[in-house]
Design an enzyme around this catalytic site. Structure first.
Site, PDB file in Angstrom:
ATOM      1  N   GLU A 167      10.987  -8.297  -3.205  1.00 24.84           N
ATOM      2  CA  GLU A 167      11.641  -6.825  -2.887  1.00 24.84           C
ATOM      3  C   GLU A 167      11.024  -6.571  -1.553  1.00 24.84           C
ATOM      4  OE1 GLU A 167      12.065  -3.417  -2.085  1.00 24.84           O
ATOM      5  OE2 GLU A 167      10.554  -2.694  -3.505  1.00 24.84           O
ATOM      6  N   LYS A 219      -2.456  -9.140  -7.110  1.00 23.41           N
ATOM      7  CA  LYS A 219      -3.290  -9.105  -6.065  1.00 23.41           C
ATOM      8  C   LYS A 219      -2.698  -7.396  -5.392  1.00 23.41           C
ATOM      9  CE  LYS A 219      -2.795  -9.524  -1.634  1.00 23.41           C
ATOM     10  NZ  LYS A 219      -3.354  -8.180  -1.160  1.00 23.41           N
ATOM     11  N   TRP A 244       0.838  -1.117   0.042  1.00 27.53           N
ATOM     12  CA  TRP A 244      -0.044  -0.033  -0.144  1.00 27.53           C
ATOM     13  C   TRP A 244       0.798   1.337   0.036  1.00 27.53           C
ATOM     14  CZ3 TRP A 244       2.130   1.881   4.109  1.00 27.53           C
ATOM     15  CH2 TRP A 244       2.455   1.013   5.135  1.00 27.53           C
ATOM     16  N   ASN A 245       2.243   1.169   0.135  1.00 25.36           N
ATOM     17  CA  ASN A 245       2.746   2.714   0.419  1.00 25.36           C
ATOM     18  C   ASN A 245       2.967   3.042  -1.143  1.00 25.36           C
ATOM     19  OD1 ASN A 245       4.667   0.282  -0.424  1.00 25.36           O
ATOM     20  ND2 ASN A 245       6.284   1.246   0.621  1.00 25.36           N
ATOM     21  N   GLY A 293       6.925  -6.251  -0.329  1.00 27.49           N
ATOM     22  CA  GLY A 293       6.373  -6.285   1.082  1.00 27.49           C
ATOM     23  C   GLY A 293       7.318  -6.592   2.267  1.00 27.49           C
ATOM     24  N   SER A 294       6.934  -7.081   3.167  1.00 29.71           N
ATOM     25  CA  SER A 294       7.763  -7.525   4.389  1.00 29.71           C
ATOM     26  C   SER A 294       8.623  -8.401   4.070  1.00 29.71           C
ATOM     27  CB  SER A 294       6.970  -7.290   5.594  1.00 29.71           C
ATOM     28  OG  SER A 294       6.129  -8.384   5.832  1.00 29.71           O
ATOM     29  N   CYS A 351      10.504   1.514   1.518  1.00 27.75           N
ATOM     30  CA  CYS A 351      11.343   0.702   1.825  1.00 27.75           C
ATOM     31  C   CYS A 351      12.795   1.299   1.797  1.00 27.75           C
ATOM     32  CB  CYS A 351      11.280  -0.439   0.939  1.00 27.75           C
ATOM     33  SG  CYS A 351      11.161  -0.231  -0.816  1.00 27.75           S
TER      34      CYS A 351
HETATM   35  P1  NAD Z   1       2.281  -6.797   6.167  1.00 33.25           P
HETATM   36  O1  NAD Z   1       3.538  -7.734   6.103  1.00 33.25           O
HETATM   37  O2  NAD Z   1       1.414  -7.540   6.697  1.00 33.25           O
HETATM   38  O3  NAD Z   1       1.692  -6.635   4.805  1.00 33.25           O
HETATM   39  C1  NAD Z   1       2.783  -5.936   3.806  1.00 33.25           C
HETATM   40  C2  NAD Z   1       2.037  -6.061   2.550  1.00 33.25           C
HETATM   41  O4  NAD Z   1       1.807  -7.415   2.098  1.00 33.25           O
HETATM   42  C3  NAD Z   1       0.517  -5.566   2.215  1.00 33.25           C
HETATM   43  O5  NAD Z   1       0.041  -4.938   1.122  1.00 33.25           O
HETATM   44  C4  NAD Z   1      -0.227  -6.916   2.625  1.00 33.25           C
HETATM   45  O6  NAD Z   1      -1.696  -6.969   1.894  1.00 33.25           O
HETATM   46  C5  NAD Z   1       0.506  -7.952   1.602  1.00 33.25           C
HETATM   47  N1  NAD Z   1       0.575  -9.201   2.432  1.00 33.25           N
HETATM   48  C6  NAD Z   1       0.545  -9.719   3.868  1.00 33.25           C
HETATM   49  N2  NAD Z   1       0.578 -11.014   3.825  1.00 33.25           N
HETATM   50  C7  NAD Z   1       0.302 -11.506   2.758  1.00 33.25           C
HETATM   51  C8  NAD Z   1       0.290 -12.782   1.980  1.00 33.25           C
HETATM   52  N3  NAD Z   1       0.484 -13.944   2.920  1.00 33.25           N
HETATM   53  N4  NAD Z   1       0.411 -12.745   0.780  1.00 33.25           N
HETATM   54  C9  NAD Z   1       0.467 -11.952  -0.060  1.00 33.25           C
HETATM   55  N5  NAD Z   1       0.339 -10.544   0.254  1.00 33.25           N
HETATM   56  C10 NAD Z   1       0.660 -10.510   1.500  1.00 33.25           C
HETATM   57  O7  NAD Z   1       2.663  -5.547   6.895  1.00 33.25           O
HETATM   58  P2  NAD Z   1       1.876  -4.190   6.959  1.00 33.25           P
HETATM   59  O8  NAD Z   1       1.592  -4.012   8.380  1.00 33.25           O
HETATM   60  O9  NAD Z   1       0.727  -3.878   5.829  1.00 33.25           O
HETATM   61  O10 NAD Z   1       3.099  -3.318   6.685  1.00 33.25           O
HETATM   62  C11 NAD Z   1       4.218  -2.856   7.444  1.00 33.25           C
HETATM   63  C12 NAD Z   1       5.387  -3.759   7.031  1.00 33.25           C
HETATM   64  O11 NAD Z   1       5.159  -4.147   5.653  1.00 33.25           O
HETATM   65  C13 NAD Z   1       6.538  -2.848   7.257  1.00 33.25           C
HETATM   66  O12 NAD Z   1       7.218  -2.988   8.590  1.00 33.25           O
HETATM   67  C14 NAD Z   1       7.342  -3.043   6.209  1.00 33.25           C
HETATM   68  O13 NAD Z   1       8.417  -4.134   6.237  1.00 33.25           O
HETATM   69  C15 NAD Z   1       6.593  -3.703   4.971  1.00 33.25           C
HETATM   70  N6  NAD Z   1       6.507  -3.328   3.764  1.00 33.25           N
HETATM   71  C16 NAD Z   1       7.253  -2.984   2.912  1.00 33.25           C
HETATM   72  C17 NAD Z   1       7.233  -2.625   1.628  1.00 33.25           C
HETATM   73  C18 NAD Z   1       8.290  -2.570   0.727  1.00 33.25           C
HETATM   74  O14 NAD Z   1       8.380  -1.720  -0.147  1.00 33.25           O
HETATM   75  N7  NAD Z   1       9.201  -3.357   0.892  1.00 33.25           N
HETATM   76  C19 NAD Z   1       5.870  -2.075   1.433  1.00 33.25           C
HETATM   77  C20 NAD Z   1       4.845  -2.041   2.417  1.00 33.25           C
HETATM   78  C21 NAD Z   1       5.174  -2.611   3.325  1.00 33.25           C
END
Ligand code: NAD
Length: 491
Positions: free
Chosen positions: A247, A172, A148-149, A225-226, A281
């Protein structure tokens, strides 16, 4: 833009509600009020997306790469016309300022343009010698998961590279920020993308990712994502040996050497750090400063942070909007409290702003205990830590001291120090005397726990190709066979 938004799924060339009839609320982070709903995909919807993607693969991958590229380029032009409205929708659901959202769409359009323009060249056969040629082929159906960022840039980057390479993509997108996926998919639809080549789903992230990756139809996974989620997905993908581009998180250091221009460094760090309320990130999070200039630099950085005007994202006077969701506010509270309990000094900010919305003050912490969570866990918010260093060895050790390796930055004009730092920093990307890095034409990746595989540039498109080696017994003049026409090695 109407006051209430309802976002649907896009499957087999048509928009639809989720099969279960369920949907999720969309919350405006500036007001904490609901402003819309987003459809939830059922397992049957995902099966439809998989089937239509599989059905479209042969035709799409055999469509001449130039024609695929032209379509992506057309989508970029359509997106340009819609970008004002799209940026307003993004700002409302994500909390970034309108100016930031417009800037993000400009970069998203560049991603579409670049991949569209390079599709032909990057799909051309690559002669090794007169008997051997490498033929790039689309890898197959791609499952893409975006956060979402920076939803516009990240959706555009994954869709553009996959589609240009000849792959159907099931995207997704983040449930909290659905509009970017919807706008870009609409632009592709208007540009004439055949049914099945792009699908857009929302819903329960673990259910969707597990369902898609358990299918052998999916041949590649691209996730931003994370780190913990990236690892889970890579484990599931291992069952079908799906190629992964991951990433993941970052915890980027900035090293400010004694010869740096203090005011310029402080303002560059503050500008980039507090963009998107620090939820990037690549955002810098740990500042290491040469001891002789430490006090002076800290004062300058605090001044820069205190100048940041925090407010409603649609107010043109605002520099920094709210955080995207309540989870990030809870994380800022936890990280700040834990650091302060261990002796950290709050030099600026340090607390939630007392008004509706997920607002957190631009925060600078000094004297942070080396074991504090904020130095090890990705803050993903507007918190910076600052510490002095004495020797370059100490700076390098500190800069590399986390499990992450996404971006690193440093400020110095010394060629010797620059050479040493470039060699020593564990990072996917390094910027010197400034902090910007990601662009459509260059690969972007992390090392260590920040992931693997490339996005962006030729490497980003190649992530969705197999390189088939063709061996002949007889020499063929390079360029004389139809297959080799126009081929250029290394492009
Ligand atoms: P999160 O890890 O729950 O989710 C991050 C993203 O991944 C969300 O868009 C979520 O919908 C997706 N996601 C979560 N579980 C998933 C799964 N099992 N399968 C597919 N997609 C999934 O964390 P959050 O609370 O939404 O965001 C915070 C953390 O996410 C931060 O600490 C950061 O590390 C990370 N993040 C990183 C980036 C990046 O650009 N690398 C971007 C957004 C969030």
């Amino acid at each position: 833009m109407s006051d209430t938004m309802n976002y649907k799924l896009f499957i087999d060339g048509a928009w639809r509600s989720g099969g279960s009839g369920d949907d999720l609320a969309l919350i405006n982070p500036a007001t904490e009020q609901e402003f819309g709903r987003v459809a939830i995909a059922s397992p049957a919807d995902l099966d439809d997306a998989l089937k239509s993607a599989q059905n479209s693969f042969l035709q799409w991958s055999n469509t001449p790469a130039e024609a695929r590229g032209k379509l992506v380029g057309r989508a970029a032009r359509i997106m340009k016309e819609k970008s004002e409205a799209a940026a307003a929708a993004l700002s409302r659901e994500q909390g970034k300022t309108l100016a930031e959202a417009k800037g993000e769409y400009a970069r998203a359009i560049e991603m579409l343009e670049w991949n569209g323009a390079c599709a032909g060249e990057l799909s051309a056969p690559l002669p090794i010698d007169q008997k051997r040629v490498i033929v790039p082929e689309a890898i197959g159906v791609v499952a893409a998961f975006t956060p979402w960022n920076y939803p516009a840039v990240l959706n555009a980057r994954k869709l553009a590279a996959g589609i240009a390479a000849g792959c159907p993509v099931i995207l997704k997108a983040a449930e909290e920020t659905p509009s970017a996926g919807v706008y870009i998919v609409e632009a592709l639809q208007e540009a004439g993308i055949p049914p099945g080549v792009v699908s857009l789903v929302f819903g329960d992230p673990p259910m969707i990712s597990e369902h898609l990756l358990r299918s052998p139809i999916i041949r590649a996974l691209s996730f931003t994502g994370s780190t913990p989620v990236g690892k889970q997905l890579a484990k599931i993908a291992a069952n079908n040996l799906q190629r992964c581009v991951l990433e993941l998180g970052g915890h980027s250091p900035v090293v400010v050497f004694e010869d740096a221009d203090i005011a310029q460094a402080a303002s560059a760090i503050s500008d980039y750090k507090f963009e998107c309320a620090g939820q990037s990130c690549n955002a810098p999070s740990r500042i290491l400063v040469a001891r002789p200039i430490y006090e002076c630099f800290l004062a300058e950085l605090v001044r820069a942070a205190e100048k940041i005007r925090v407010g409603r994202p649609d107010d043109p006077e605002t520099d920094m909007g709210p955080m995207a969701n309540a989870r990030r506010i809870a994380a800022m509270e936890r990280l700040t409290k834990e650091a302060v309990d261990r002796g950290a000094r709050v030099e600026a900010g340090g607390k939630r702003i007392d008004r509706p919305g997920f607002y957190w003050e631009p925060t600078i912490l000094s004297n942070v205990h080396p074991e504090s969570q904020v130095l090890h866990e990705e803050p993903f918010g507007p918190i910076l830590t600052v510490a002095p260093f004495t020797t370059i060895d100490e700076a390098i050790e500190e800069a590399n001291a986390t499990e992450y390796g996404l971006a690193s930055y440093f400020f110095t004009e010394s060629p010797e120090i620059q050479t040493r730092m470039i060699r020593s920093l564990s990072a996917g990307a390094i910027s010197i005397n400034h902090l910007k890095g990601v662009s459509a034409d260059a690969p972007n990746a992390g090392v260590k726990q920040s992931g693997y595989g490339y996005e962006g540039g030729a490497e980003g498109l190649r992530a969705f190709q197999n390189l088939k080696l063709v061996n002949r017994t007889k020499a063929v003049a390079v360029g004389s066979c139809a297959q080799c026409l126009g081929a250029r090695r290394g492009s």
